[in-house]
Design an enzyme around this catalytic site. Structure first.
Site, PDB file in Angstrom:
ATOM      1  N   GLU A 142      50.233   3.446 -91.488  1.00 38.81           N
ATOM      2  CA  GLU A 142      49.640   2.104 -91.611  1.00 38.81           C
ATOM      3  C   GLU A 142      49.961   1.434 -92.943  1.00 38.81           C
ATOM      4  O   GLU A 142      49.740   0.227 -93.108  1.00 38.81           O
ATOM      5  CB  GLU A 142      48.113   2.184 -91.435  1.00 38.81           C
ATOM      6  CG  GLU A 142      47.319   2.619 -92.645  1.00 38.81           C
ATOM      7  CD  GLU A 142      47.328   4.119 -92.913  1.00 38.81           C
ATOM      8  OE1 GLU A 142      46.609   4.558 -93.829  1.00 38.81           O
ATOM      9  OE2 GLU A 142      48.056   4.855 -92.206  1.00 38.81           O
TER      10      GLU A 142
ATOM     11  N   HIS B 191      50.638   8.369 -93.549  1.00 46.16           N
ATOM     12  CA  HIS B 191      50.014   7.044 -93.608  1.00 46.16           C
ATOM     13  C   HIS B 191      50.941   5.995 -92.997  1.00 46.16           C
ATOM     14  O   HIS B 191      51.437   5.116 -93.703  1.00 46.16           O
ATOM     15  CB  HIS B 191      49.712   6.660 -95.053  1.00 46.16           C
ATOM     16  CG  HIS B 191      48.456   7.249 -95.599  1.00 46.16           C
ATOM     17  ND1 HIS B 191      47.200   6.824 -95.210  1.00 46.16           N
ATOM     18  CD2 HIS B 191      48.258   8.237 -96.518  1.00 46.16           C
ATOM     19  CE1 HIS B 191      46.279   7.512 -95.867  1.00 46.16           C
ATOM     20  NE2 HIS B 191      46.894   8.375 -96.666  1.00 46.16           N
TER      21      HIS B 191
ATOM     22  N   CYS C  79      45.467  11.327 -92.281  1.00 46.32           N
ATOM     23  CA  CYS C  79      45.589  11.972 -93.590  1.00 46.32           C
ATOM     24  C   CYS C  79      44.378  12.855 -93.919  1.00 46.32           C
ATOM     25  O   CYS C  79      44.168  13.851 -93.262  1.00 46.32           O
ATOM     26  CB  CYS C  79      45.845  10.922 -94.673  1.00 46.32           C
ATOM     27  SG  CYS C  79      46.557  11.647 -96.181  1.00 46.32           S
TER      28      CYS C  79
END
Length: 304
Positions: free
Chosen positions: A237, A235, A142
């Site tokens: 994660e 993102h 990001c």
């Protein structure tokens, strides 16, 4: 195989409750030669939460990974106890003369701030230039993508008028790349950013290949020609509730946040969202470890 982290790191108990194999070590533990050394520069506000998310993904591999967490000296976090950073993170002088197999640089809530106005920008520049000489493979996430494009390719900052936030469908463009091995032709992944990454600018001014993109979110997964630099503009994660937490945080701050796209059931923020990108995230990180971090180590060893 396990991830190795410092004794008493809060993530240990959480991951063990999920049946994740975690090994504890002291600061003086000698790393076994079979372990991959992965450095994580954690710039996210909720650092402990981000540790949990990344360690969960890194543990889903047959490889044994020795994790080192890195902090920016002189920067006082608002959402993480200083004691936590002192106990579990190292500073740049601690690792300046060391080499690592992999580096992960997380996102940061800095999308609307000019680089020169970021107090620790000089440290970011120093670290990225150092990493090119001391790290086999680097993964930027990001905001770190935007920062790396500036430092490593001298690209200016591009900012969206409105924040891009939600769960978006992506298309795998290059299914033959090892990083996208096993990817579905279409997959979902979260985004939460003001940063923009115009494809024409990237193609004209860098050696990067776009491996996956979204009609709504744009370029998502990019890789340098030498395959050492990998960029994720979203993102993957994130947990199921992370976007929800960000949405309600901004509501409390009076920021009138946009409702995340394709996230809450029936676009109702009172309903609990479901995670729809977990398998993609696990596969992406496993491919990075297996084909870029480990393989670069093998190539390096075979050159002797």
């Amino acid at each position: 195989m396990p991830v190795q982290v410092l004794n008493r790191l809060p993530a240990i108990k959480i991951l063990q409750n999920e049946d994740v194999f975690v090994m504890q070590k002291s600061r003086n533990t000698f790393k076994e030669q079979s372990s991959l050394k992965v450095l994580i520069l954690n710039l996210m506000p909720k650092k402990i939460e981000t540790e949990n998310q990344l360690l969960r993904l890194l543990s889903n591999s047959p490889l044994q990974i020795d994790i080192q967490l890195l902090r920016i000296d002189g920067h006082i976090p608002k959402n993480t106890p200083v004691e936590h950073l002192n106990n579990f993170y190292c500073s740049f002088p601690d690792i300046r003369y060391k080499n690592f197999d992999g580096l992960i640089v997380t996102g940061a809530p800095l999308g609307l701030i000019n680089f020169e106005n970021i107090t620790f920008w000089p440290q970011i520049e120093q670290l990225f230039l150092w990493a090119k000489e001391h790290i086999n493979s680097i993964l930027f996430i990001c905001w770190a993508v935007q920062a790396a494009l500036k430092v490593l390719y001298n690209l200016p900052k591009f900012t969206r008028k409105r924040k891009l936030v939600g769960i978006y469908q992506h298309n795998t463009i290059n299914s033959h790349a090892l990083l996208t091995k096993g990817f579905d032709e279409k997959f979902l992944a979260p985004h939460s950013r003001y940063s923009d990454f115009p494809k024409d600018i990237i193609y004209r001014n860098t050696d990067l290949e776009i491996l996956a993109e979204s009609d709504e979110a744009g370029a998502y997964l990019l890789m340098s020609q030498d395959k050492r630099l990998i960029f994720i503009t979203g993102h993957p994660e994130y947990d199921a509730m992370t976007l929800s937490q960000e949405y309600y945080r901004d509501l409390k701050l009076g920021l009138s946040p946009k409702l995340p796209d394709h996230y809450f059931p029936q676009d109702n923020p009172n309903l609990v969202p479901k995670i729809s990108w977990r398998s993609h995230a696990y596969l992406l990180f496993a491919n990075w470890l297996n084909y870029y971090v480990q393989q670069n180590v093998i190539k390096h060893l075979s050159s002797f």
